[in-house]
Design a protein around this motif. Structure first.
Motif, PDB file in Angstrom:
ATOM      1  N   MET A 168       1.014  -1.079   0.101  1.00  0.00           N
ATOM      2  CA  MET A 168      -0.256  -0.025   0.334  1.00  0.00           C
ATOM      3  C   MET A 168       1.236   1.439  -0.262  1.00  0.00           C
ATOM      4  O   MET A 168       0.717   2.416  -0.848  1.00  0.00           O
ATOM      5  CB  MET A 168      -1.033  -0.149   1.113  1.00  0.00           C
ATOM      6  CG  MET A 168      -1.979   0.463   1.080  1.00  0.00           C
ATOM      7  SD  MET A 168      -3.242   0.688   0.591  1.00  0.00           S
ATOM      8  CE  MET A 168      -4.115   1.646   1.103  1.00  0.00           C
ATOM      9  N   LEU A 169       1.452   1.204   0.693  1.00  0.00           N
ATOM     10  CA  LEU A 169       3.154   2.502   0.837  1.00  0.00           C
ATOM     11  C   LEU A 169       3.640   2.597  -0.088  1.00  0.00           C
ATOM     12  O   LEU A 169       3.562   3.724  -0.927  1.00  0.00           O
ATOM     13  CB  LEU A 169       4.291   2.541   2.040  1.00  0.00           C
ATOM     14  CG  LEU A 169       3.386   1.866   3.349  1.00  0.00           C
ATOM     15  CD1 LEU A 169       4.404   1.748   4.656  1.00  0.00           C
ATOM     16  CD2 LEU A 169       2.787   3.687   3.864  1.00  0.00           C
ATOM     17  N   HIS A 205       2.620   1.732  -3.464  1.00  0.00           N
ATOM     18  CA  HIS A 205       1.621   2.015  -4.806  1.00  0.00           C
ATOM     19  C   HIS A 205       1.633   3.674  -4.390  1.00  0.00           C
ATOM     20  O   HIS A 205       1.305   4.465  -4.929  1.00  0.00           O
ATOM     21  CB  HIS A 205       0.001   1.603  -4.259  1.00  0.00           C
ATOM     22  CG  HIS A 205      -0.563   2.230  -5.416  1.00  0.00           C
ATOM     23  ND1 HIS A 205      -1.952   2.196  -5.235  1.00  0.00           N
ATOM     24  CD2 HIS A 205      -0.677   1.746  -6.495  1.00  0.00           C
ATOM     25  CE1 HIS A 205      -2.756   2.683  -6.135  1.00  0.00           C
ATOM     26  NE2 HIS A 205      -1.851   2.033  -6.839  1.00  0.00           N
ATOM     27  N   GLN A 206       1.323   4.010  -3.209  1.00  0.00           N
ATOM     28  CA  GLN A 206       0.708   5.233  -2.991  1.00  0.00           C
ATOM     29  C   GLN A 206       2.274   6.335  -3.455  1.00  0.00           C
ATOM     30  O   GLN A 206       2.034   7.156  -3.294  1.00  0.00           O
ATOM     31  CB  GLN A 206       0.836   5.659  -1.097  1.00  0.00           C
ATOM     32  CG  GLN A 206       0.745   7.387  -0.873  1.00  0.00           C
ATOM     33  CD  GLN A 206      -1.004   7.602  -0.980  1.00  0.00           C
ATOM     34  OE1 GLN A 206      -1.829   6.298  -1.608  1.00  0.00           O
ATOM     35  NE2 GLN A 206      -1.506   8.699  -0.959  1.00  0.00           N
ATOM     36  N   ASN A 246       2.672   6.839  -6.890  1.00  0.00           N
ATOM     37  CA  ASN A 246       1.743   7.909  -7.109  1.00  0.00           C
ATOM     38  C   ASN A 246       2.602   9.496  -6.683  1.00  0.00           C
ATOM     39  O   ASN A 246       1.606   9.890  -7.489  1.00  0.00           O
ATOM     40  CB  ASN A 246       0.050   7.667  -6.566  1.00  0.00           C
ATOM     41  CG  ASN A 246      -0.706   6.690  -7.057  1.00  0.00           C
ATOM     42  OD1 ASN A 246      -0.640   6.550  -8.005  1.00  0.00           O
ATOM     43  ND2 ASN A 246      -1.803   6.699  -6.234  1.00  0.00           N
ATOM     44  N   LEU A 249       5.643  10.973   0.554  1.00  0.00           N
ATOM     45  CA  LEU A 249       6.624  10.250   1.550  1.00  0.00           C
ATOM     46  C   LEU A 249       7.831   9.143   0.612  1.00  0.00           C
ATOM     47  O   LEU A 249       7.452   9.210  -0.326  1.00  0.00           O
ATOM     48  CB  LEU A 249       5.680   9.401   1.200  1.00  0.00           C
ATOM     49  CG  LEU A 249       4.120  10.288   2.632  1.00  0.00           C
ATOM     50  CD1 LEU A 249       3.181   8.479   1.980  1.00  0.00           C
ATOM     51  CD2 LEU A 249       4.732  10.371   3.530  1.00  0.00           C
TER      52      LEU A 249
END
Lengths: 198, 198
Positions: free
Chosen positions: B164-165, B167-168, B171, B176
């Motif tokens: 999930m990290l 993927h974020q 993006n 981050l």
DNA sequence: ATTATATTTGAATATTGATTCAATAATAAA
DNA sequence: TTTATTATTGAATCAATATTCAAATATAAT
């Protein structure tokens, strides 16, 4: 004049949920949804604008329900942030305990690769994320949570972990029980993997 | 006789990676891949059997690379399981540090809703998961890890969180940074969210 | 019994995009 | 220069499925 038979909107939604869960949104066939709902393909379009509208209806109902419950926990003043955190985890798991299909179906709804409009539930999703942030900040303020973490990172990490577990669980609910999942997740999030005294 | 122009297999793979990353496998168009690769759609099928074959090639290369690096760490005898665990996290993040597209593209590869054959990389995926398990068991054996956890649950939780990290991050790599992610994940996994002394 | 009208149907149509293939292009070989 | 052969092309073909719509059905109303 002909009268309506049963509650077709709801029957179509339930059938659609099963088909989305089993095949994923892109591979879900409208004909299959109709078959499971016991209607004709034409009927699908009487009640819903298109395939995407059905998917969005399912997702929006889920988010609304989740956010409602999460908000109730976040707004409590009689429990600590630690208990709130555990409560949030419980809400996430409890939302699916008797609906493995739903767990499977939501896997993709906030991923960019589903080319669907997200206008309304994106709002719920962001509130969903902000609730997690508030609980974290509450925990830091009351001295229970470690302030050195980046809340965005932790939030996404925990969410991603829970999602992965829910997906695995939905694939085989007998293997890993929901209670095993919630217990491990809560303890792991509190204290990490290290043995006590390390 | 005509001679071959450049390294078309590789150019098509790189173009495909970008299209899969941006649109997701289901919505990725062969025509778009051809356009970005600078070839005709017919050329795509000279070098690859079909769209799915391209996707599988990308995923297999990634898994092979990841598993090779993870295996090297797991097999070290000069470091503790704690250091191994950190090393595994580093490998996962480092695999993508200069390839955000790749991070986006792998999001779905081990999800049931992509209707693709997975014969060869499923093997790497399972080895990937078993490495995590071995490190955990090593940690328990040497007294560094809490034995009360279910390794299956923790493994999936951590993997889901990292995914999930990533993927974020893919993006928006400026928001981050990878180092922020790896630091938070390592510490969180070690000690959890609780402040020291709780 | 007949008519009006809402509901439902499922084949036809529209749309999209993966894949094929006959033709062309480009270069090596003669 | 001509021929042979490999590489490449991109429109045509094929397949799949979402969506439409003219017709049928079922019931209420007359």
């Amino acid at each position: 004049m002909r009268t309506k038979e049963g509650n077709k909107e709801q029957e179509i939604l339930e059938a659609a949920l099963r088909v989305f869960a089993e095949y994923g949104y892109p591979n879900a066939k409208v004909g299959k949804i109709a078959e499971i709902a016991g209607v004709s393909t034409g009927s699908i379009y009487v009640y819903y604008k298109n395939k995407e509208a059905i998917f969005i209806e399912i997702i929006e109902r889920l988010w609304a329900q989740l956010v409602g419950q999460l908000r109730m926990i976040e707004q409590r003043t009689d429990i600590t942030a630690i208990e709130k955190f555990d409560g949030l985890i419980d809400v996430l798991f409890d939302a699916f305990v008797d609906k493995p299909f739903l767990a499977r179906a939501i896997l993709n709804e906030f991923q960019e690769d589903i080319n669907i409009t997200k206008a309304t539930y994106l709002e719920d999703y962001h509130e969903f994320l902000s609730i997690g942030k508030k609980v974290f900040l509450d925990g830091v303020a009351e001295g229970n949570f470690n302030p050195n973490f980046n809340v965005e990172v932790i939030k996404l990490f925990v969410l991603g972990g829970v999602r992965m577990l829910l997906h695995q669980w939905a694939n085989d609910p007998q293997d890993l029980t929901i209670n095993l999942l919630r217990q491990n997740v809560k303890y792991f999030c509190r204290r990490g993997i290290l043995a006590q005294g390390r």
